[in-house]
Design a protein around this motif. Structure first.
Motif, PDB file in Angstrom:
ATOM      1  N   LYS A 156       0.830  -1.205   0.000  1.00  0.00           N
ATOM      2  CA  LYS A 156       0.000   0.000   0.000  1.00  0.00           C
ATOM      3  C   LYS A 156       0.865   1.255   0.000  1.00  0.00           C
ATOM      4  CE  LYS A 156      -3.717   2.237   2.522  1.00  0.00           C
ATOM      5  NZ  LYS A 156      -4.564   2.201   3.708  1.00  0.00           N
ATOM      6  N   ARG A 157       1.884   1.277   0.838  1.00  0.00           N
ATOM      7  CA  ARG A 157       2.794   2.430   0.871  1.00  0.00           C
ATOM      8  C   ARG A 157       3.494   2.607  -0.469  1.00  0.00           C
ATOM      9  NH1 ARG A 157       4.266   0.799   6.415  1.00  0.00           N
ATOM     10  NH2 ARG A 157       5.752  -0.602   5.472  1.00  0.00           N
ATOM     11  N   GLY A 158       3.917   1.495  -1.061  1.00  0.00           N
ATOM     12  CA  GLY A 158       4.598   1.568  -2.340  1.00  0.00           C
ATOM     13  C   GLY A 158       3.690   2.043  -3.459  1.00  0.00           C
ATOM     14  N   LEU A 159       2.440   1.571  -3.474  1.00  0.00           N
ATOM     15  CA  LEU A 159       1.508   1.990  -4.518  1.00  0.00           C
ATOM     16  C   LEU A 159       1.132   3.459  -4.387  1.00  0.00           C
ATOM     17  CD1 LEU A 159      -0.861  -1.076  -4.893  1.00  0.00           C
ATOM     18  CD2 LEU A 159       0.798  -0.207  -6.535  1.00  0.00           C
ATOM     19  N   ILE A 160       0.970   3.917  -3.166  1.00  0.00           N
ATOM     20  CA  ILE A 160       0.664   5.340  -2.959  1.00  0.00           C
ATOM     21  C   ILE A 160       1.809   6.193  -3.493  1.00  0.00           C
ATOM     22  CG2 ILE A 160       0.394   7.123  -1.187  1.00  0.00           C
ATOM     23  CD1 ILE A 160      -1.197   5.037   0.427  1.00  0.00           C
ATOM     24  N   PHE A 161       3.045   5.816  -3.177  1.00  0.00           N
ATOM     25  CA  PHE A 161       4.198   6.556  -3.692  1.00  0.00           C
ATOM     26  C   PHE A 161       4.247   6.483  -5.213  1.00  0.00           C
ATOM     27  CE2 PHE A 161       8.544   6.487  -5.275  1.00  0.00           C
ATOM     28  CZ  PHE A 161       8.985   7.722  -4.853  1.00  0.00           C
ATOM     29  N   TYR A 162       3.977   5.303  -5.771  1.00  0.00           N
ATOM     30  CA  TYR A 162       4.047   5.103  -7.221  1.00  0.00           C
ATOM     31  C   TYR A 162       3.044   5.982  -7.951  1.00  0.00           C
ATOM     32  CZ  TYR A 162       4.115   2.591 -11.656  1.00  0.00           C
ATOM     33  OH  TYR A 162       4.204   2.270 -12.979  1.00  0.00           O
ATOM     34  N   TRP A 163       1.805   6.049  -7.450  1.00  0.00           N
ATOM     35  CA  TRP A 163       0.789   6.861  -8.125  1.00  0.00           C
ATOM     36  C   TRP A 163       1.077   8.349  -8.004  1.00  0.00           C
ATOM     37  CZ3 TRP A 163      -1.733   5.006 -11.849  1.00  0.00           C
ATOM     38  CH2 TRP A 163      -2.099   3.672 -11.864  1.00  0.00           C
ATOM     39  N   LYS A 164       1.526   8.785  -6.831  1.00  0.00           N
ATOM     40  CA  LYS A 164       1.854  10.207  -6.670  1.00  0.00           C
ATOM     41  C   LYS A 164       3.018  10.609  -7.576  1.00  0.00           C
ATOM     42  CE  LYS A 164       0.320  10.871  -1.930  1.00  0.00           C
ATOM     43  NZ  LYS A 164       0.753  11.165  -0.553  1.00  0.00           N
ATOM     44  N   SER A 165       4.013   9.758  -7.670  1.00  0.00           N
ATOM     45  CA  SER A 165       5.160  10.093  -8.503  1.00  0.00           C
ATOM     46  C   SER A 165       4.800  10.030  -9.986  1.00  0.00           C
ATOM     47  CB  SER A 165       6.333   9.163  -8.197  1.00  0.00           C
ATOM     48  OG  SER A 165       5.950   7.818  -8.397  1.00  0.00           O
ATOM     49  N   ASN A 166       3.890   9.148 -10.371  1.00  0.00           N
ATOM     50  CA  ASN A 166       3.465   9.103 -11.767  1.00  0.00           C
ATOM     51  C   ASN A 166       2.658  10.336 -12.145  1.00  0.00           C
ATOM     52  OD1 ASN A 166       4.512   6.945 -13.218  1.00  0.00           O
ATOM     53  ND2 ASN A 166       3.205   5.505 -12.148  1.00  0.00           N
ATOM     54  N   PHE A 221       3.237  13.279 -10.935  1.00  0.00           N
ATOM     55  CA  PHE A 221       4.287  14.282 -11.132  1.00  0.00           C
ATOM     56  C   PHE A 221       4.985  14.083 -12.477  1.00  0.00           C
ATOM     57  CE2 PHE A 221       8.722  15.634 -10.697  1.00  0.00           C
ATOM     58  CZ  PHE A 221       8.508  16.985 -10.473  1.00  0.00           C
ATOM     59  N   LEU A 222       5.260  12.828 -12.845  1.00  0.00           N
ATOM     60  CA  LEU A 222       5.895  12.539 -14.135  1.00  0.00           C
ATOM     61  C   LEU A 222       4.999  12.963 -15.287  1.00  0.00           C
ATOM     62  CD1 LEU A 222       8.134  11.224 -15.843  1.00  0.00           C
ATOM     63  CD2 LEU A 222       6.931   9.054 -15.557  1.00  0.00           C
ATOM     64  N   LEU A 223       3.725  12.696 -15.180  1.00  0.00           N
ATOM     65  CA  LEU A 223       2.787  13.087 -16.226  1.00  0.00           C
ATOM     66  C   LEU A 223       2.749  14.610 -16.386  1.00  0.00           C
ATOM     67  CD1 LEU A 223       0.555  12.223 -18.229  1.00  0.00           C
ATOM     68  CD2 LEU A 223      -1.045  12.527 -16.344  1.00  0.00           C
ATOM     69  N   TYR A 230      13.518  11.700 -27.479  1.00  0.00           N
ATOM     70  CA  TYR A 230      14.104  12.120 -26.203  1.00  0.00           C
ATOM     71  C   TYR A 230      13.057  12.140 -25.084  1.00  0.00           C
ATOM     72  CZ  TYR A 230      18.329  13.389 -28.688  1.00  0.00           C
ATOM     73  OH  TYR A 230      19.460  13.360 -29.443  1.00  0.00           O
ATOM     74  N   ILE A 231      11.840  12.509 -25.420  1.00  0.00           N
ATOM     75  CA  ILE A 231      10.777  12.494 -24.419  1.00  0.00           C
ATOM     76  C   ILE A 231      10.459  11.055 -24.009  1.00  0.00           C
ATOM     77  CG2 ILE A 231       8.325  12.997 -24.025  1.00  0.00           C
ATOM     78  CD1 ILE A 231      10.130  15.395 -23.772  1.00  0.00           C
ATOM     79  N   TRP A 232      10.397  10.158 -24.993  1.00  0.00           N
ATOM     80  CA  TRP A 232      10.172   8.742 -24.675  1.00  0.00           C
ATOM     81  C   TRP A 232      11.294   8.207 -23.793  1.00  0.00           C
ATOM     82  CZ3 TRP A 232       6.085   5.820 -24.875  1.00  0.00           C
ATOM     83  CH2 TRP A 232       5.051   6.169 -25.722  1.00  0.00           C
ATOM     84  N   LEU A 233      12.523   8.555 -24.124  1.00  0.00           N
ATOM     85  CA  LEU A 233      13.669   8.108 -23.339  1.00  0.00           C
ATOM     86  C   LEU A 233      13.592   8.646 -21.910  1.00  0.00           C
ATOM     87  CD1 LEU A 233      16.379   6.600 -23.471  1.00  0.00           C
ATOM     88  CD2 LEU A 233      17.434   8.763 -24.088  1.00  0.00           C
ATOM     89  N   PHE A 234      13.258   9.909 -21.769  1.00  0.00           N
ATOM     90  CA  PHE A 234      13.100  10.515 -20.436  1.00  0.00           C
ATOM     91  C   PHE A 234      12.020   9.788 -19.641  1.00  0.00           C
ATOM     92  CE2 PHE A 234      10.645  13.555 -17.871  1.00  0.00           C
ATOM     93  CZ  PHE A 234      11.605  13.887 -16.932  1.00  0.00           C
ATOM     94  N   GLY A 235      10.869   9.553 -20.268  1.00  0.00           N
ATOM     95  CA  GLY A 235       9.766   8.896 -19.568  1.00  0.00           C
ATOM     96  C   GLY A 235      10.096   7.481 -19.144  1.00  0.00           C
ATOM     97  N   ILE A 236      10.752   6.726 -20.008  1.00  0.00           N
ATOM     98  CA  ILE A 236      11.087   5.336 -19.686  1.00  0.00           C
ATOM     99  C   ILE A 236      12.118   5.268 -18.567  1.00  0.00           C
ATOM    100  CG2 ILE A 236      12.195   3.264 -20.616  1.00  0.00           C
ATOM    101  CD1 ILE A 236      10.771   3.915 -23.268  1.00  0.00           C
ATOM    102  N   LEU A 281      13.119   4.244 -12.718  1.00  0.00           N
ATOM    103  CA  LEU A 281      13.569   4.735 -11.417  1.00  0.00           C
ATOM    104  C   LEU A 281      12.421   4.747 -10.410  1.00  0.00           C
ATOM    105  CD1 LEU A 281      15.858   6.040  -9.733  1.00  0.00           C
ATOM    106  CD2 LEU A 281      15.003   8.239 -10.527  1.00  0.00           C
ATOM    107  N   LEU A 282      11.233   5.146 -10.845  1.00  0.00           N
ATOM    108  CA  LEU A 282      10.083   5.195  -9.943  1.00  0.00           C
ATOM    109  C   LEU A 282       9.668   3.806  -9.482  1.00  0.00           C
ATOM    110  CD1 LEU A 282       7.869   7.937 -11.584  1.00  0.00           C
ATOM    111  CD2 LEU A 282       9.369   8.126  -9.610  1.00  0.00           C
TER     112      LEU A 282
END
Length: 84
Positions: free
Chosen positions: A23-33, A35-37, A57-63, A68-69
């Motif tokens: 649960k802690r990991g999923l909450i962090f994952y969604w919040k960080s995604n 921010f990435l979006l 370059y945008i695809w490379l940055f996103g991947i 990392l996330l």
């Protein structure tokens, strides 16, 4: 309640937490995604002024950031260590 009882109750609540929680990991994952979006959307605002290979370059940055996330969300699943 006295202050000692409040401290004791708070330490008991922390001891009851699981060592590993998805649960802690999923909450962090969604919040960080989110921010990435938002950051990718900011990059896409001036897409008309990019060079022709700018999309790659945008695809490379996103991947790279997504990889990392995923690693960071696995670390976020662990309970934080509390020094007493």
């Amino acid at each position: 309640m006295t202050e000692e009882k409040m401290i004791q109750l708070s330490t008991e609540e922390k001891k009851d937490e699981k060592f590993f929680s998805f649960k802690r990991g999923l909450i962090f994952y969604w919040k960080s995604n989110v921010f990435l979006l938002c950051s990718i959307l900011l990059f896409l605002l001036n897409k008309s002024s990019w060079a022709q290979d700018g999309d790659s370059y945008i695809w490379l940055f996103g991947i790279q950031v997504e990889a990392l996330l995923i690693l960071l969300s696995l670390i976020a699943c662990l309970r934080p260590r509390i020094l007493e």
